[in-house]
Structure formats: structure tokens, C-alpha cells
Scaffold this motif. Structure first.
Motif, mmCIF file in Angstrom:
data_model
loop_
_atom_site.group_PDB
_atom_site.id
_atom_site.type_symbol
_atom_site.label_atom_id
_atom_site.label_comp_id
_atom_site.label_asym_id
_atom_site.label_seq_id
_atom_site.Cartn_x
_atom_site.Cartn_y
_atom_site.Cartn_z
ATOM 1 N N LYS A 157 7.559 6.590 10.878
ATOM 2 C CA LYS A 157 7.547 5.141 10.712
ATOM 3 C C LYS A 157 6.138 4.594 10.563
ATOM 4 C CE LYS A 157 9.942 2.854 13.677
ATOM 5 N NZ LYS A 157 10.765 2.359 14.787
ATOM 6 N N THR A 158 5.146 5.280 11.124
ATOM 7 C CA THR A 158 3.769 4.772 11.055
ATOM 8 C C THR A 158 3.077 5.130 9.750
ATOM 9 O OG1 THR A 158 2.906 6.750 12.148
ATOM 10 C CG2 THR A 158 3.492 4.869 13.556
ATOM 11 N N THR A 216 12.791 11.610 18.268
ATOM 12 C CA THR A 216 12.191 10.276 18.323
ATOM 13 C C THR A 216 10.691 10.342 18.090
ATOM 14 O OG1 THR A 216 11.974 10.439 20.718
ATOM 15 C CG2 THR A 216 13.960 9.366 19.868
ATOM 16 N N GLY A 217 10.055 11.440 18.491
ATOM 17 C CA GLY A 217 8.627 11.612 18.235
ATOM 18 C C GLY A 217 8.338 11.688 16.743
ATOM 19 N N TRP A 218 9.143 12.485 16.031
ATOM 20 C CA TRP A 218 8.973 12.591 14.588
ATOM 21 C C TRP A 218 9.289 11.266 13.913
ATOM 22 C CZ3 TRP A 218 6.346 16.040 12.125
ATOM 23 C CH2 TRP A 218 6.187 17.301 12.684
ATOM 24 N N TRP A 219 10.303 10.609 14.402
ATOM 25 C CA TRP A 219 10.692 9.332 13.793
ATOM 26 C C TRP A 219 9.563 8.314 13.936
ATOM 27 C CZ3 TRP A 219 13.784 7.778 10.287
ATOM 28 C CH2 TRP A 219 14.074 6.433 10.147
ATOM 29 N N SER A 220 8.937 8.259 15.109
ATOM 30 C CA SER A 220 7.840 7.305 15.295
ATOM 31 C C SER A 220 6.651 7.666 14.412
ATOM 32 C CB SER A 220 7.425 7.250 16.758
ATOM 33 O OG SER A 220 6.913 8.495 17.165
ATOM 34 N N VAL A 221 6.409 8.956 14.212
ATOM 35 C CA VAL A 221 5.319 9.364 13.316
ATOM 36 C C VAL A 221 5.646 8.976 11.880
ATOM 37 C CG1 VAL A 221 4.164 11.376 12.320
ATOM 38 C CG2 VAL A 221 4.481 11.229 14.779
#
Length: 133
Positions: free
Chosen positions: A10-11, A3-8
Motif C-alpha cells: 500500500k505504501t 498484513t505486513g506485505w499488504w502494508s508494504v
């Protein structure tokens, strides 16, 4: 962790990255061409710290310093050529990576749409089966 990579991911403004990739590759290629074309001549460095030498040996000392400076300059030019070649290769790889990521993003979009449509059809079929029983 994912989820950390996914949020990065997405930004990241992917449209800007994709639009800038050809310019980065072109700039790196121009840098490589410019550096490769340069002859390697540069203004000489000032002779700092000249040691006291006898009059007859001053020319030998100056020649030795000039040769040393030319060898150093040649080494630095070789390093600059290698670094600019690496930069050009990295820019090309970056452009290829961005193109592949854009293709993967569009494929994921189509897969998401197909999954949504199939989920709706499944729910409709389930509702029809439940309505008949």
C-alpha cells in the motif's frame, strides 16, 4: 504475515512506478545497445611493478604483459556485455510485471465495486423480505 506485505504494497507509489517503467526499460535497452556497440578498446594500464629483466628480454616481457592485459580486457568486456544484457532483460521483465500488476489492480477495483453493489442489493432484498413478513 500477510498484513505486513499488504502494508508494504500500500505504501508503494504505484502510479509513479507505472509511469517510470517505460523509461527504465528504454534506459536499459540504450545501455545494452551502447555497450554492445563499443569496440572494447580502452587506454592501456600503466606498467606498475616492472621487474628487473635483462635488456634483450625487456621486449618479450612487455609483449607478454600487453597480451595479458588484452586478454583481461577482453574478459572484462565479455562480463560487461553479459551484465548489461541481464540488466536489459530485467528491465523488460520489470515493465511487463508492472503492466500486469496494473491490470490486476484495476480488476480488483472492479471486483470490489461489483462486490459492494451486490452486497447493497442483498441487503435491500433482505430488508424487503423482512418487511413483508
Amino acid at each position: 504475515m500477510a498484513t505486513g506485505w499488504w502494508s508494504v504494497l500500500k505504501t508503494v507509489p504505484w502510479s509513479e512506478v507505472i509511469n517510470a517503467a517505460p523509461q527504465v526499460a528504454t534506459g536499459a535497452r540504450r545501455l545494452w545497445d551502447t555497450v554492445a556497440r563499443k569496440s572494447g578498446t580502452a587506454p592501456g594500464m600503466p606498467a606498475a611493478g616492472m621487474e628487473a629483466a635483462p635488456e634483450e628480454d625487456i621486449f618479450g616481457h612487455l609483449l607478454m604483459r600487453v597480451e595479458k592485459n588484452e586478454m583481461t580486457l577482453a574478459d572484462l568486456r565479455t562480463q560487461m556485455l553479459q551484465a548489461s544484457e541481464i540488466i536489459a532483460n530485467l528491465a523488460d521483465q520489470n515493465a511487463q510485471l508492472i503492466a500486469k500488476m496494473d491490470a490486476a489492480r484495476s480488476r480488483m477495483l472492479w471486483l470490489g465495486v461489483a462486490t459492494g453493489v451486490s452486497a447493497i442489493l442483498t441487503l435491500v432484498a433482505l430488508a424487503l423480505v423482512l418487511a413483508r413478513t
